[in-house]
Structure formats: C-alpha cells, structure tokens
Design an enzyme around this catalytic site. Sequence first.
Site, PDB file in Angstrom:
ATOM      1  CG  ASP A  14      13.532   0.966  -6.855  1.00 53.56           C
ATOM      2  OD1 ASP A  14      13.036   0.144  -7.653  1.00 53.56           O
ATOM      3  OD2 ASP A  14      14.525   1.668  -7.120  1.00 53.56           O
ATOM      4  CG  ASP A 108      11.403  -2.257 -11.032  1.00 51.78           C
ATOM      5  OD1 ASP A 108      10.701  -1.394 -11.583  1.00 51.78           O
ATOM      6  OD2 ASP A 108      12.639  -2.304 -11.151  1.00 51.78           O
ATOM      7  CD  GLU A 109      10.622   3.120 -10.124  1.00 49.12           C
ATOM      8  OE1 GLU A 109      10.935   3.896  -9.197  1.00 49.12           O
ATOM      9  OE2 GLU A 109      11.137   3.169 -11.257  1.00 49.12           O
TER      10      GLU A 109
END
Length: 369
Positions: A14, A108-109
Amino acid sequence: MDDSLPIRKIIHVDMDAFYASVEQMDNPRLRGKAVAVGGGTNRGVISAASYEARKFGVKSAMSGRIAEKLCPHLIFVAPRFDRYRDISQQIRSIFLDYTDLVEPLSLDEAYLDVTENKIGMPSATLIAKKIRQRIQEEVGLTASAGISINKFIAKIASDYNKPNGQKTVNPEDVLQFLEELDIRKFYGVGKVTAEKMYQKGIFTGKDLKAKSLGYLEDNFGKSGAHYYYIVRGIHNSAVKPNRTRKSLAAERTFSKNLSSEIFLLEKLEHISEEVSRRLNKSGISGKTITLKIKYSDFTQQTRSKTLPYYIQDKAIILETAKALLYQDHLKDSVRLLGISLSNLNTAQSDRNKEDDEKDAISVQLKFEF
C-alpha cells in the site's frame, strides 16, 4: 485446522498517501507541508491528504471546506491522474519482477502471491522489504506492506506500521492476531455493523469467534458466514492477476445544488454519455443500471433497474436513468448524480468462491515466512 493444505505467502503493498506524495515529490515546495489533492473548489472533495495534513484530521472523501477549517494552512493541489497512472505502472513493473500473481486493487495498492516467486526466495518478509526498497530507490516514494497467509490478514497488517513500514503475521500468530483485533478492523464491518456488534457484546475478534455460525447468520445475514470464517483465519481467496470488473460508473458533483428536474435531466444526459463512452472503450456491457442521488444534506439514495438484455447504448442508459429519477419524489435539492452499470458481461461464475472461503488453511508452526 487442516494441515494438509498449503499455506500461501501473500503481500499487500500500500503506497503511503500516494497522490499527495507524488505531488510532494514533483514539487519540492510542497515537501513537509499539509497538502490535499482535490477539494480546492467550493464543492470539491479531497482525493488524498499528506501525512502532515492527516495530523489535523484531514482525510480523503472529506469536503475541502471542512478540511480547510481543520487545517487553515492546507495547500490544495489539482489531481493529475495521468501522472499517478504512470507511476503506478512503474511500481507494478517492480512487482512483476518477483511474481506474475499481482492483483491491483487501485493505483496505489495491490496483492502479491509470492508463495512461488521468480527470485526463489523463501521469505515473503524479505521480498516485501526488497520491493519497498526498490520503490523508494527507483520511484522516489515510500510504501508499506503487510505479509501473511491470506489477503484479508495481509491487508490489515499493511496498515500497522504506516508510513514506510511493514508487518508480518506469521502462521503461528494468526489466531491470536485475529482474536486481539478490534472488530472495526475486520473487512466488511462498517460503522453500522460495528454498532450492531457492540450492542451484542462483540468488540474484538475473540468476542466474534465465540459466536456460532448460526448466531452470526441469524443476526448478520449472508455476511455472518464471512465473519465466522475470517476470524478463524479462513479466507482462501486466491490472488487474481486479472480481476473481473464488477461495475462501471460515472458521477458528477454540481457547483450548486439542483432542484429543477430540467437541469437534472441535462446532467443525466452528460453522465449517460460518459458511461456509454467508457463501456464502448472497454468493450463491455451490462444489464443493471443504478442511479445514485446525493442530496444537499449529504444523505444518499440509490435506485436500480435490471434489463433483460446487455446494453452499452447511451440512449437506453439515459432513458432508464430518467425513469429511475422519476420513480420517486426527490426529498431535497441534489448535489451529486451518478450512474453505474453492473451485472456486466465480464462476470465469471463465482460458484466455487464460497467453497474456497470455507477451505481451512494450514498453520504449520515451523515455516519460513
């Protein structure tokens, strides 16, 4: 638990305050400052906040007006999604150096299954450390990671040592970790469900584990079985590199609240056109149209209709959305309208999913993790 089944080694990576961190990286004048991406207009909503801003209570999905009251020196910057996508691709290419089993959740993850990995390293903990180090050196951003035997626990663990940290929940520690976990940390337990659990004396994983499957199903419906199994470490959903899209949507927040149906219909036409454009670009279609209405008091309604055939045509989307708008009286002026299409023709059978969730996970105490 069944010791005959193999353990997976799952990493959840993350990125730390991704959008805001990109802006700080690209603009040295923003470094160390309270930064919010989005939310700069009178009606804007924040997409991301830097850690400096979070100290004041600023967070994503918050209105810019409220954020500015919490943090008067907050700096608003416009989002640059093309830039974020480019960097996300750089990060994903690093993931793929270690495994092809990468399941992105957003820009983003992502989940990575490194049970069998490309560098032949038995330790998922060390792989996560290497990945985070490379992201920092090659991209210039920091990331946090969670490492454990399944996606559920890995995702929870990635939040423990943020920013720029990682946490491993070893197989032998899983059950104790889950028992000590605050019930609000469990995936699928939102604010309303948490309140309901509190009323029934369920505050931790240990409290949840004490309840029978029948009790949880009686009190929490279909989600009851999910809670029953995950608190026992049973969540055998595999990392899926090609995630099936479940829905496609577009929405608009208006500069002024709208109460006139004429103006609302005009907005619906633009949103329908955007949804149709995205469907055609993706080569997919759907059957269920959902109209989302957010009122000036921030309460929200959804109205849905399922058609007997797949569609992607703007005219049909618009006419269905109009019918949903007229389905009931508006209770107040409207600040946001959205249209989503689900029940897509990309959907694959989930027939085996429930059985997978119920498969026990091996907990081998002597295992390099």
